[in-house]
Design a protein around this motif. Structure first.
Motif, PDB file in Angstrom:
ATOM      1  N   TRP A  60      38.374  47.550  41.030  1.00 48.37           N
ATOM      2  CA  TRP A  60      38.852  47.160  39.601  1.00 48.37           C
ATOM      3  C   TRP A  60      39.448  47.641  38.221  1.00 48.37           C
ATOM      4  CZ3 TRP A  60      39.074  41.479  39.552  1.00 48.37           C
ATOM      5  CH2 TRP A  60      37.497  41.189  40.690  1.00 48.37           C
ATOM      6  N   THR A  61      40.835  47.050  38.467  1.00 48.79           N
ATOM      7  CA  THR A  61      41.466  47.561  37.455  1.00 48.79           C
ATOM      8  C   THR A  61      41.450  46.977  35.775  1.00 48.79           C
ATOM      9  OG1 THR A  61      44.015  46.461  37.377  1.00 48.79           O
ATOM     10  CG2 THR A  61      43.763  48.600  38.541  1.00 48.79           C
ATOM     11  N   SER A  62      41.249  47.949  34.430  1.00 49.65           N
ATOM     12  CA  SER A  62      41.297  46.898  33.695  1.00 49.65           C
ATOM     13  C   SER A  62      41.898  45.636  33.271  1.00 49.65           C
ATOM     14  CB  SER A  62      42.042  47.810  32.011  1.00 49.65           C
ATOM     15  OG  SER A  62      43.096  48.237  32.474  1.00 49.65           O
ATOM     16  N   LEU A 100      40.860  38.302  35.281  1.00 42.30           N
ATOM     17  CA  LEU A 100      39.529  37.752  35.812  1.00 42.30           C
ATOM     18  C   LEU A 100      38.929  36.335  34.452  1.00 42.30           C
ATOM     19  CD1 LEU A 100      37.412  37.306  37.767  1.00 42.30           C
ATOM     20  CD2 LEU A 100      36.583  39.497  37.337  1.00 42.30           C
ATOM     21  N   MET A 101      38.805  37.478  33.389  1.00 43.47           N
ATOM     22  CA  MET A 101      38.275  37.300  31.808  1.00 43.47           C
ATOM     23  C   MET A 101      38.490  36.258  31.707  1.00 43.47           C
ATOM     24  SD  MET A 101      35.171  39.278  32.659  1.00 43.47           S
ATOM     25  CE  MET A 101      34.460  38.587  30.432  1.00 43.47           C
ATOM     26  N   ASN A 102      39.565  35.805  31.718  1.00 43.00           N
ATOM     27  CA  ASN A 102      40.282  34.808  31.620  1.00 43.00           C
ATOM     28  C   ASN A 102      40.834  33.719  32.089  1.00 43.00           C
ATOM     29  OD1 ASN A 102      41.575  36.299  28.966  1.00 43.00           O
ATOM     30  ND2 ASN A 102      43.384  36.993  29.685  1.00 43.00           N
ATOM     31  N   ALA A 103      40.418  33.910  32.960  1.00 44.08           N
ATOM     32  CA  ALA A 103      40.259  32.964  34.140  1.00 44.08           C
ATOM     33  C   ALA A 103      39.124  32.680  33.785  1.00 44.08           C
ATOM     34  CB  ALA A 103      40.952  33.522  35.423  1.00 44.08           C
ATOM     35  N   ARG A 104      38.177  33.204  34.138  1.00 44.57           N
ATOM     36  CA  ARG A 104      36.602  32.321  34.222  1.00 44.57           C
ATOM     37  C   ARG A 104      36.837  31.361  32.092  1.00 44.57           C
ATOM     38  NH1 ARG A 104      33.758  30.320  36.956  1.00 44.57           N
ATOM     39  NH2 ARG A 104      30.966  29.920  36.421  1.00 44.57           N
ATOM     40  N   ARG A 105      36.750  32.285  31.734  1.00 45.59           N
ATOM     41  CA  ARG A 105      36.821  31.112  30.102  1.00 45.59           C
ATOM     42  C   ARG A 105      37.694  30.348  29.752  1.00 45.59           C
ATOM     43  NH1 ARG A 105      39.262  35.634  27.619  1.00 45.59           N
ATOM     44  NH2 ARG A 105      37.089  37.317  27.574  1.00 45.59           N
ATOM     45  N   SER A 106      38.677  29.825  30.999  1.00 50.92           N
ATOM     46  CA  SER A 106      39.242  28.604  30.962  1.00 50.92           C
ATOM     47  C   SER A 106      38.963  27.405  31.780  1.00 50.92           C
ATOM     48  CB  SER A 106      41.233  29.272  31.134  1.00 50.92           C
ATOM     49  OG  SER A 106      40.760  29.264  33.099  1.00 50.92           O
ATOM     50  N   GLU A 147      41.578  32.118  45.150  1.00 52.43           N
ATOM     51  CA  GLU A 147      42.846  31.644  45.656  1.00 52.43           C
ATOM     52  C   GLU A 147      43.709  32.044  44.677  1.00 52.43           C
ATOM     53  OE1 GLU A 147      41.602  27.628  46.798  1.00 52.43           O
ATOM     54  OE2 GLU A 147      40.879  28.339  47.898  1.00 52.43           O
ATOM     55  N   LYS A 148      43.813  31.741  43.323  1.00 49.86           N
ATOM     56  CA  LYS A 148      44.955  32.213  42.593  1.00 49.86           C
ATOM     57  C   LYS A 148      45.470  33.654  42.356  1.00 49.86           C
ATOM     58  CE  LYS A 148      47.439  29.304  39.015  1.00 49.86           C
ATOM     59  NZ  LYS A 148      47.058  28.504  37.860  1.00 49.86           N
ATOM     60  N   TYR A 149      44.651  34.425  41.782  1.00 52.78           N
ATOM     61  CA  TYR A 149      45.034  35.571  41.452  1.00 52.78           C
ATOM     62  C   TYR A 149      44.124  36.669  41.709  1.00 52.78           C
ATOM     63  CZ  TYR A 149      45.404  32.417  37.200  1.00 52.78           C
ATOM     64  OH  TYR A 149      45.813  31.560  36.027  1.00 52.78           O
ATOM     65  N   PHE A 150      43.875  36.669  43.319  1.00 48.81           N
ATOM     66  CA  PHE A 150      42.932  37.887  43.579  1.00 48.81           C
ATOM     67  C   PHE A 150      42.162  37.229  45.735  1.00 48.81           C
ATOM     68  CE2 PHE A 150      41.244  37.862  39.530  1.00 48.81           C
ATOM     69  CZ  PHE A 150      41.990  38.921  38.824  1.00 48.81           C
ATOM     70  N   PRO A 151      43.412  37.711  46.005  1.00 52.42           N
ATOM     71  CA  PRO A 151      43.727  36.218  47.257  1.00 52.42           C
ATOM     72  C   PRO A 151      42.984  37.279  48.614  1.00 52.42           C
ATOM     73  CG  PRO A 151      45.793  36.972  46.755  1.00 52.42           C
ATOM     74  CD  PRO A 151      45.304  37.321  45.427  1.00 52.42           C
ATOM     75  N   CYS A 177      34.780  38.360  42.485  1.00 48.12           N
ATOM     76  CA  CYS A 177      35.049  37.846  42.191  1.00 48.12           C
ATOM     77  C   CYS A 177      33.838  38.042  40.876  1.00 48.12           C
ATOM     78  CB  CYS A 177      35.981  36.939  41.793  1.00 48.12           C
ATOM     79  SG  CYS A 177      37.957  37.560  42.603  1.00 48.12           S
ATOM     80  N   ARG A 178      32.654  36.985  41.456  1.00 47.41           N
ATOM     81  CA  ARG A 178      31.509  36.521  40.779  1.00 47.41           C
ATOM     82  C   ARG A 178      31.230  38.071  40.201  1.00 47.41           C
ATOM     83  NH1 ARG A 178      26.186  35.806  41.588  1.00 47.41           N
ATOM     84  NH2 ARG A 178      27.143  36.478  44.117  1.00 47.41           N
ATOM     85  N   LYS A 179      30.684  39.140  41.133  1.00 45.76           N
ATOM     86  CA  LYS A 179      30.165  39.887  40.627  1.00 45.76           C
ATOM     87  C   LYS A 179      30.991  40.468  40.025  1.00 45.76           C
ATOM     88  CE  LYS A 179      27.576  40.245  45.274  1.00 45.76           C
ATOM     89  NZ  LYS A 179      25.769  40.893  44.611  1.00 45.76           N
ATOM     90  N   ARG A 180      31.797  41.372  39.997  1.00 42.61           N
ATOM     91  CA  ARG A 180      32.473  41.896  39.069  1.00 42.61           C
ATOM     92  C   ARG A 180      32.720  40.742  37.123  1.00 42.61           C
ATOM     93  NH1 ARG A 180      34.117  46.447  37.319  1.00 42.61           N
ATOM     94  NH2 ARG A 180      36.269  46.677  36.100  1.00 42.61           N
ATOM     95  N   TYR A 181      32.657  40.121  37.457  1.00 43.66           N
ATOM     96  CA  TYR A 181      32.575  39.457  36.203  1.00 43.66           C
ATOM     97  C   TYR A 181      31.701  39.516  35.509  1.00 43.66           C
ATOM     98  CZ  TYR A 181      32.711  35.460  32.613  1.00 43.66           C
ATOM     99  OH  TYR A 181      32.088  34.434  31.815  1.00 43.66           O
TER     100      TYR A 181
END
Length: 178
Positions: free
Chosen positions: A19-21, A27-33, A42-46, A53-57
């Motif tokens: 994962w890059t910064s 990821l953080m912004n998408a989850r906060r929203s 589907e939308k950001y990390f196909p 995504c969940r584990k990285r978060y």
């Protein structure tokens, strides 16, 4: 969800690698929203799974919490430390033959990373160990030119210390025989 500061189709190629910064920020912004893991995938990390995504978060949040000490958390830490201070340092002091107050001061001044590095060093060139389980077998190293920043000499202050602190040879000496 369009206000996440990134287009729906990322401008950089997505990968299954590290994962890059920038991806972390997305990821953080998408989850906060309020987006769910499937939506984020589907939308950001196909090219990454929803589970990835969940584990990285979760790792990012855990790291953030471990580094983020607010005033209340620091006060709880200070209060607990004040109560347990002697109990924490006395066993190490007894093992080294020092007063617990001096052990506390030396450990705080040197830092745990330096202490751990010193304790885990492999035998030096002559096969001597810096620290052993039996305190009577301690042999300080002979290398006065060590550049680790830890005073290894028998003098009262190392060349990098602010003075007043004993060198490691004094701190880690076996208990005095009386």
């Amino acid at each position: 969800m369009a206000s996440l500061h990134t287009p729906a189709t990322p401008s950089h190629p997505t990968s299954t690698g590290p994962w890059t910064s920038h991806e972390d920020s997305i990821l953080m912004n998408a989850r906060r929203s309020g987006a769910g893991w499937s939506q984020i995938h589907e939308k950001y990390f196909p090219s990454k799974s929803a589970n990835a995504c969940r584990k990285r978060y979760e790792r990012l949040v855990h790291k953030q919490k471990s580094d983020d000490w607010d005033e209340a958390r620091l006060e709880r830490l200070a209060s607990g430390y004040r109560e347990l201070r002697e109990e924490i340092w006395r066993p190490l002091a007894e093992r080294t033959g020092e007063k617990w107050e001096h052990v506390e001061k030396a450990c705080m001044a040197q830092g745990t990373r330096n202490l751990q590095n010193l304790a885990s060093r492999r035998p030096n060139r002559t096969g001597q160990r810096y620290l052993r389980n039996e305190p009577n077998h301690f042999t300080p190293p002979n290398d006065e030119n060590d550049d680790s920043g830890i005073g290894l000499s028998n003098s009262v202050g190392s060349r990098r210390s602010s003075g007043g602190m004993p060198g490691w040879a004094q701190i880690l000496q076996p208990p005095r025989q009386t």
